[in-house]
Design a protein around this motif. Structure first.
Motif, short mmCIF file in Angstrom:
data_model
loop_
_atom_site.label_atom_id
_atom_site.label_comp_id
_atom_site.label_asym_id
_atom_site.label_seq_id
_atom_site.Cartn_x
_atom_site.Cartn_y
_atom_site.Cartn_z
N LYS A 80 14.37 27.69 2.61
CA LYS A 80 13.47 26.57 2.31
C LYS A 80 12.08 27.11 1.98
O LYS A 80 11.69 28.18 2.44
CB LYS A 80 13.36 25.63 3.52
N ASP A 81 11.36 26.34 1.17
CA ASP A 81 9.97 26.65 0.84
C ASP A 81 9.11 25.48 1.31
O ASP A 81 9.55 24.34 1.34
CB ASP A 81 9.79 26.81 -0.67
N LEU A 82 7.86 25.77 1.66
CA LEU A 82 6.93 24.74 2.11
C LEU A 82 6.05 24.26 0.95
O LEU A 82 5.55 25.06 0.17
CB LEU A 82 6.05 25.26 3.24
N TYR A 83 5.87 22.94 0.88
CA TYR A 83 5.06 22.30 -0.15
C TYR A 83 3.96 21.46 0.48
O TYR A 83 4.11 20.99 1.61
CB TYR A 83 5.93 21.41 -1.04
N TYR A 84 2.89 21.25 -0.29
CA TYR A 84 1.70 20.54 0.18
C TYR A 84 1.35 19.43 -0.80
O TYR A 84 1.41 19.61 -2.01
CB TYR A 84 0.53 21.52 0.26
N THR A 85 0.96 18.29 -0.26
CA THR A 85 0.38 17.22 -1.05
C THR A 85 -0.66 16.52 -0.20
O THR A 85 -0.67 16.65 1.02
CB THR A 85 1.46 16.23 -1.56
N SER A 86 -1.56 15.80 -0.87
CA SER A 86 -2.62 15.09 -0.15
C SER A 86 -2.93 13.78 -0.87
O SER A 86 -2.41 13.51 -1.95
CB SER A 86 -3.88 15.97 -0.06
N ARG A 87 -3.76 12.98 -0.22
CA ARG A 87 -4.23 11.72 -0.80
C ARG A 87 -5.63 11.47 -0.28
O ARG A 87 -6.02 11.98 0.77
CB ARG A 87 -3.29 10.57 -0.45
N ALA A 88 -6.41 10.67 -1.02
CA ALA A 88 -7.81 10.43 -0.66
C ALA A 88 -7.94 9.49 0.54
O ALA A 88 -8.79 9.69 1.40
CB ALA A 88 -8.57 9.87 -1.85
N THR A 89 -7.11 8.45 0.59
CA THR A 89 -7.11 7.51 1.71
C THR A 89 -5.67 7.18 2.06
O THR A 89 -4.75 7.43 1.27
CB THR A 89 -7.84 6.18 1.37
N LYS A 90 -5.45 6.57 3.21
CA LYS A 90 -4.09 6.22 3.63
C LYS A 90 -3.44 5.22 2.67
O LYS A 90 -2.22 5.16 2.58
CB LYS A 90 -4.08 5.65 5.05
#
Length: 190
Positions: A23-33
């Motif tokens: 498995k590989d680890l991935y990242y994502t984000s968002r500005a607000t919930k």
């Protein structure tokens, strides 16, 4: 995709994606919930193509990420960590093995820290299910939490920062379900 973990403000998400070598680890984000997650998610720079990185968990301050990996030719998964300078940063340090909790012969996964260097993780012999174990980083080897572990696979622990409430997955009834348990003090049984 599986093995996901959220930052404490729920604005960052790290998860594992099945690959040919693990498995590989991935990242994502968002500005607000209320905002959607950034697409596409980015593979974390330290996630190697020739090894497996999985079961991520953030520290309480979101500056340390713990994960399981078979780096260095290990026959089993051990606990590693990376650090970053600030929340939201994707500039992670090089991975380091958390020797204080990793065993040489057992599979170590889902390391979940809480206060005062205490932790819970899933641990088991290769090819078998895992039990929930707990300990103190740098203390005695982790001990099986007999009140929570079953004869089936017990995995994916999340702890509150006071170490008094736990959520975990278990196949003890045949289907994988989510369970929770509490204790009055860290020295009390679950």
């Amino acid at each position: 995709e599986d093995d996901d973990t959220l930052s404490s403000d729920a604005l960052e998400l790290i998860f594992a994606v099945e690959a040919t070598t693990g498995k590989d680890l991935y990242y994502t984000s968002r500005a607000t919930k209320g905002d959607p997650w950034q697409q596409p998610a980015a593979k974390l720079s330290f996630s190697a193509s020739t090894t497996s990185e999985e079961t991520p968990r953030f520290s309480a301050d979101d500056l340390t990420l713990y994960f399981a990996s078979n780096r260095g030719g290990a026959a089993t998964l051990d606990i590693y960590y990376v650090r970053r300078p600030a929340r939201g940063s994707t500039a992670w340090s090089l991975p380091a093995r958390l020797d204080a909790v990793s065993s040489e012969t057992l599979v170590d996964k889902w390391f979940m820290p809480c206060s005062n260097d205490r932790y819970v993780m899933a641990q088991g012999a290769p090819g078998t299910g895992t039990d929930l174990v707990e300990g103190i980083v740098g203390g005695d080897p982790p001990k099986v939490i007999t009140e929570l572990s079953s004869n089936d696979n017990d995995t994916g622990p999340f702890l509150t920062q006071d170490c008094l409430t736990i959520y975990f997955a278990s196949a003890r009834t045949g289907d994988v379900r989510i369970y929770t348990a509490q204790r009055a003090a860290v020295t009390d049984p679950w």
